[in-house]
Design a protein around this motif. Structure first.
Motif, PDB file in Angstrom:
ATOM      1  N   LYS A  15       0.786  -1.247   0.000  1.00  0.00           N
ATOM      2  CA  LYS A  15       0.000   0.000   0.000  1.00  0.00           C
ATOM      3  C   LYS A  15       0.813   1.289   0.000  1.00  0.00           C
ATOM      4  O   LYS A  15       0.261   2.369   0.262  1.00  0.00           O
ATOM      5  N   SER A  68     -10.072   2.030  -2.079  1.00  0.00           N
ATOM      6  CA  SER A  68      -9.530   3.282  -1.555  1.00  0.00           C
ATOM      7  C   SER A  68     -10.119   4.472  -2.285  1.00  0.00           C
ATOM      8  O   SER A  68     -10.471   4.381  -3.472  1.00  0.00           O
ATOM      9  N   THR A  79      -8.503   6.604  -3.402  1.00  0.00           N
ATOM     10  CA  THR A  79      -7.538   6.917  -4.462  1.00  0.00           C
ATOM     11  C   THR A  79      -8.157   6.713  -5.854  1.00  0.00           C
ATOM     12  O   THR A  79      -7.718   7.332  -6.822  1.00  0.00           O
ATOM     13  N   TYR A 120      -0.073   1.650  -7.367  1.00  0.00           N
ATOM     14  CA  TYR A 120      -0.902   1.232  -6.229  1.00  0.00           C
ATOM     15  C   TYR A 120      -2.371   1.561  -6.499  1.00  0.00           C
ATOM     16  O   TYR A 120      -3.258   0.707  -6.384  1.00  0.00           O
ATOM     17  N   ASN A 143      -8.901   8.193   4.866  1.00  0.00           N
ATOM     18  CA  ASN A 143      -7.596   8.024   5.539  1.00  0.00           C
ATOM     19  C   ASN A 143      -7.742   7.460   6.954  1.00  0.00           C
ATOM     20  O   ASN A 143      -8.068   8.211   7.887  1.00  0.00           O
ATOM     21  N   ASN A 161       5.271   6.312   5.719  1.00  0.00           N
ATOM     22  CA  ASN A 161       4.849   7.100   4.558  1.00  0.00           C
ATOM     23  C   ASN A 161       3.671   7.978   4.908  1.00  0.00           C
ATOM     24  O   ASN A 161       3.485   9.049   4.369  1.00  0.00           O
ATOM     25  N   ASN A 162       2.833   7.467   5.802  1.00  0.00           N
ATOM     26  CA  ASN A 162       1.562   8.145   6.087  1.00  0.00           C
ATOM     27  C   ASN A 162       1.741   9.201   7.179  1.00  0.00           C
ATOM     28  O   ASN A 162       2.680   9.153   7.968  1.00  0.00           O
ATOM     29  N   LEU A 163       0.821  10.129   7.177  1.00  0.00           N
ATOM     30  CA  LEU A 163       0.954  11.301   8.051  1.00  0.00           C
ATOM     31  C   LEU A 163       0.982  10.948   9.547  1.00  0.00           C
ATOM     32  O   LEU A 163       1.888  11.358  10.264  1.00  0.00           O
ATOM     33  N   GLN A 215       7.857  16.652   7.960  1.00  0.00           N
ATOM     34  CA  GLN A 215       7.835  17.507   6.772  1.00  0.00           C
ATOM     35  C   GLN A 215       6.393  17.628   6.299  1.00  0.00           C
ATOM     36  O   GLN A 215       5.724  16.608   6.091  1.00  0.00           O
ATOM     37  N   VAL A 216       5.940  18.842   6.156  1.00  0.00           N
ATOM     38  CA  VAL A 216       4.595  19.073   5.624  1.00  0.00           C
ATOM     39  C   VAL A 216       4.763  19.333   4.130  1.00  0.00           C
ATOM     40  O   VAL A 216       5.428  20.297   3.734  1.00  0.00           O
ATOM     41  N   TYR A 217       4.140  18.473   3.346  1.00  0.00           N
ATOM     42  CA  TYR A 217       4.362  18.538   1.898  1.00  0.00           C
ATOM     43  C   TYR A 217       3.496  19.607   1.230  1.00  0.00           C
ATOM     44  O   TYR A 217       2.466  19.307   0.669  1.00  0.00           O
ATOM     45  N   CYS A 250      -2.750  20.202   2.170  1.00  0.00           N
ATOM     46  CA  CYS A 250      -3.744  19.282   1.564  1.00  0.00           C
ATOM     47  C   CYS A 250      -4.849  18.912   2.555  1.00  0.00           C
ATOM     48  O   CYS A 250      -4.617  18.859   3.766  1.00  0.00           O
ATOM     49  N   ARG A 279      -7.750  16.003   3.687  1.00  0.00           N
ATOM     50  CA  ARG A 279      -8.163  14.602   3.622  1.00  0.00           C
ATOM     51  C   ARG A 279      -9.293  14.359   4.623  1.00  0.00           C
ATOM     52  O   ARG A 279      -9.523  15.162   5.514  1.00  0.00           O
ATOM     53  N   ARG A 315       4.598  16.829  -2.341  1.00  0.00           N
ATOM     54  CA  ARG A 315       4.975  15.439  -2.633  1.00  0.00           C
ATOM     55  C   ARG A 315       4.341  15.051  -3.963  1.00  0.00           C
ATOM     56  O   ARG A 315       3.138  15.271  -4.163  1.00  0.00           O
ATOM     57  N   ASP A 320       0.486  13.725  -4.831  1.00  0.00           N
ATOM     58  CA  ASP A 320      -0.530  14.058  -3.825  1.00  0.00           C
ATOM     59  C   ASP A 320      -1.721  14.760  -4.472  1.00  0.00           C
ATOM     60  O   ASP A 320      -1.576  15.552  -5.399  1.00  0.00           O
TER      61      ASP A 320
HETATM   62  C1  UD1 Z   1      -2.783   7.720   0.029  1.00  0.00           C
HETATM   63  C2  UD1 Z   1      -4.000   7.371  -0.779  1.00  0.00           C
HETATM   64  C3  UD1 Z   1      -4.782   6.314  -0.080  1.00  0.00           C
HETATM   65  C4  UD1 Z   1      -3.916   5.126   0.223  1.00  0.00           C
HETATM   66  C5  UD1 Z   1      -2.768   5.581   1.100  1.00  0.00           C
HETATM   67  C6  UD1 Z   1      -1.863   4.391   1.337  1.00  0.00           C
HETATM   68  C7  UD1 Z   1      -4.975   9.192  -2.042  1.00  0.00           C
HETATM   69  C8  UD1 Z   1      -5.930  10.340  -2.038  1.00  0.00           C
HETATM   70  N1  UD1 Z   1      -4.878   8.524  -0.908  1.00  0.00           N
HETATM   71  O1  UD1 Z   1      -3.207   8.427   1.127  1.00  0.00           O
HETATM   72  O2  UD1 Z   1      -5.827   5.897  -0.895  1.00  0.00           O
HETATM   73  O3  UD1 Z   1      -4.651   4.128   0.845  1.00  0.00           O
HETATM   74  O4  UD1 Z   1      -2.040   6.596   0.435  1.00  0.00           O
HETATM   75  O5  UD1 Z   1      -0.685   4.732   2.003  1.00  0.00           O
HETATM   76  O6  UD1 Z   1      -4.331   8.886  -3.026  1.00  0.00           O
HETATM   77  N2  UD1 Z   1       1.846  14.265   4.607  1.00  0.00           N
HETATM   78  C9  UD1 Z   1       2.789  15.184   5.042  1.00  0.00           C
HETATM   79  N3  UD1 Z   1       3.930  14.713   5.611  1.00  0.00           N
HETATM   80  C10 UD1 Z   1       4.183  13.374   5.771  1.00  0.00           C
HETATM   81  C11 UD1 Z   1       3.200  12.431   5.326  1.00  0.00           C
HETATM   82  C12 UD1 Z   1       2.047  12.919   4.748  1.00  0.00           C
HETATM   83  O7  UD1 Z   1       2.607  16.395   4.917  1.00  0.00           O
HETATM   84  O8  UD1 Z   1       5.250  13.020   6.283  1.00  0.00           O
HETATM   85  C13 UD1 Z   1       0.592  14.762   4.023  1.00  0.00           C
HETATM   86  C14 UD1 Z   1       0.373  14.314   2.580  1.00  0.00           C
HETATM   87  O9  UD1 Z   1       0.957  15.242   1.689  1.00  0.00           O
HETATM   88  C15 UD1 Z   1      -1.147  14.292   2.519  1.00  0.00           C
HETATM   89  C16 UD1 Z   1      -1.585  13.926   3.945  1.00  0.00           C
HETATM   90  O10 UD1 Z   1      -0.462  14.209   4.762  1.00  0.00           O
HETATM   91  O11 UD1 Z   1      -1.624  15.542   2.228  1.00  0.00           O
HETATM   92  C17 UD1 Z   1      -1.959  12.466   4.089  1.00  0.00           C
HETATM   93  O12 UD1 Z   1      -0.920  11.681   3.548  1.00  0.00           O
HETATM   94  P1  UD1 Z   1      -0.866  10.087   3.751  1.00  0.00           P
HETATM   95  O13 UD1 Z   1      -1.099   9.753   5.178  1.00  0.00           O
HETATM   96  O14 UD1 Z   1       0.395   9.616   3.124  1.00  0.00           O
HETATM   97  O15 UD1 Z   1      -2.122   9.545   2.977  1.00  0.00           O
HETATM   98  P2  UD1 Z   1      -2.624   9.839   1.465  1.00  0.00           P
HETATM   99  O16 UD1 Z   1      -1.507  10.210   0.599  1.00  0.00           O
HETATM  100  O17 UD1 Z   1      -3.793  10.759   1.560  1.00  0.00           O
END
Ligand code: UD1
Length: 344
Positions: A86, A126, A128, A151, A181, A200-202, A218-220, A231, A233, A297, A300
């Motif tokens: 994922k 998802s 996505t 993905y 999310n 990878n996820n926030l 890091q805020v992308y 962004c 979500r 990123r 995104d």
């Molecule tokens: C994405 C997919 C989702 C998928 C998931 C799997 C989309 C809309 N969503 O979620 O379907 O299941 O990945 O991993 O395509 N962020 C930061 N800093 C960080 C990490 C994230 O600023 O270190 C920001 C991202 O830019 C985004 C938000 O946080 O705006 C959420 O990011 P994340 O948790 O990675 O999820 P998605 O990218 O939304």
């Protein structure tokens, strides 16, 4: 009570779903190859529910082993298929790994269903699949957009494969759940999100930064067309998400789903920016999350949040956990992990 196969049952959403299934009396068989999870999750599930689910360390891509598994655990009545890779970025680097892992496992399960007389299938999809929707909040009828990553493409193709298969086998049925999310952790802090390596996820990045494992989040990007530039979500508590799976299974087993495919958005209906998440996390937990704004990123989406009306009306399901409670549960889980690793 019915026996349910949960692939990816030691993963983040999978483990919370196993807990909710067991709480409702379902018998669970987990298949997981532990590629992105830990066997200790079974202990966490047992501590919460008092039941250790049956577990098979199998890769769903391995057809022969899956066939044997169905023989061994006969009379499985429904499958909830979480097992998949994922990480969006990784999928761009290793597309074939993603297509093979996510699609071969799905095809194997769909092929094995008639052989082992399993008629009910729940699929982890998802938001996505919507890409950047033209209209927000996004409903299930919104057009499917060009996938931004391999993905995302596996989720789109996966949905198509399911629709074609159910169409050809009218006595089977499937419920496709499109997650927004998922964040948070079980209130007991016995299970939660356990990313391998750098998250990878926030949310896991936020909690790891708050506890000092990472120096800075890091805020992308803060130049998006959103009120604060970051962004947006739809962040949903993983336990709310897990409960929707139980309802989906009950719906199919009681014959309410009809022999077809139904698709539901699972979100709260509320969009929140990255900066709002950080600010609320700091406030409810009384802890600082050092961060800096960096470049956007790649891949995104600017903003997406769900219209969950269809799931509310048809499944009778609504996300009930507050954002504050959800962010608190993430923090308690991270602190519990830190305690555990100190004790080891
Ligand atoms: C994405 C997919 C989702 C998928 C998931 C799997 C989309 C809309 N969503 O979620 O379907 O299941 O990945 O991993 O395509 N962020 C930061 N800093 C960080 C990490 C994230 O600023 O270190 C920001 C991202 O830019 C985004 C938000 O946080 O705006 C959420 O990011 P994340 O948790 O990675 O999820 P998605 O990218 O939304």
């Amino acid at each position: 009570m019915a026996k349910i196969l949960v692939t990816g049952g030691t993963g983040f959403i999978g483990s919370h779903t196993v807990v909710e299934l067991q709480k409702k009396g379902f018998e669970v068989v987990i298949v997981d190859n532990l590629s992105n999870s830990n066997i200790d999750v079974l202990l966490g599930i047992e501590k919460i529910t008092g039941i250790r689910p049956a577990f098979e360390n199998i890769d769903c891509v391995d057809y022969v082993s899956m066939d044997r598994m169905f023989e061994k655990h006969n009379n499985i009545e429904a499958i909830i298929h979480f097992a998949a890779s994922k990480a969006v970025g990784e999928s761009v680097e290793k597309p074939l790994h993603y297509y093979r892992n996510n699609l071969v496992s799905l095809i194997n399960l769909l092929q094995l269903m008639p052989i082992h007389k399993v008629k009910n299938f729940v699929f982890s999809s998802s938001c996505t699949v919507y890409g950047q929707p033209d209209v927000l909040p996004v409903t299930e009828n919104a057009p499917i957009k060009f996938a931004m990553s391999p993905y995302g493409n596996t989720k789109q193709i996966g949905e198509e494969i399911i629709r074609d298969t159910i169409h050809a086998n009218p006595c089977y049925q499937s419920i496709i759940l499109r997650y927004f999310n998922p964040i948070g952790a079980h209130a007991s802090a016995e299970i939660g999100e356990l990313p391998n390596g750098v998250p990878n996820n926030l949310l896991p990045f936020v909690t790891q930064t708050a506890i000092g494992l990472r120096k800075q989040l890091q805020v992308y990007g803060n130049d998006y067309n959103t009120p604060d530039g970051s962004c947006i979500r739809d962040y949903i508590h993983v336990v709310d998400l897990a409960k929707a799976h139980v309802i989906a299974v009950q719906r199919m087993l009681t014959g309410q789903a009809g022999c077809r495919v139904e698709t539901f958005n699972l979100g709260t209906g509320r969009g929140l920016s990255v900066l709002e998440i950080i600010e609320t996390f700091e406030k409810v937990n009384g802890v600082k999350v050092p961060y800096k704004i960096v470049a956007r990123r790649e891949g995104d989406i600017e903003k997406v949040w769900a219209d969950p009306t269809y799931a509310n009306n048809v499944l009778g399901w609504t996300a009930t956990e507050t954002l504050e409670e959800t962010l608190r549960s993430s923090w308690v889980w991270e602190q519990n992990l830190a305690k555990r690793s100190k004790a080891e």
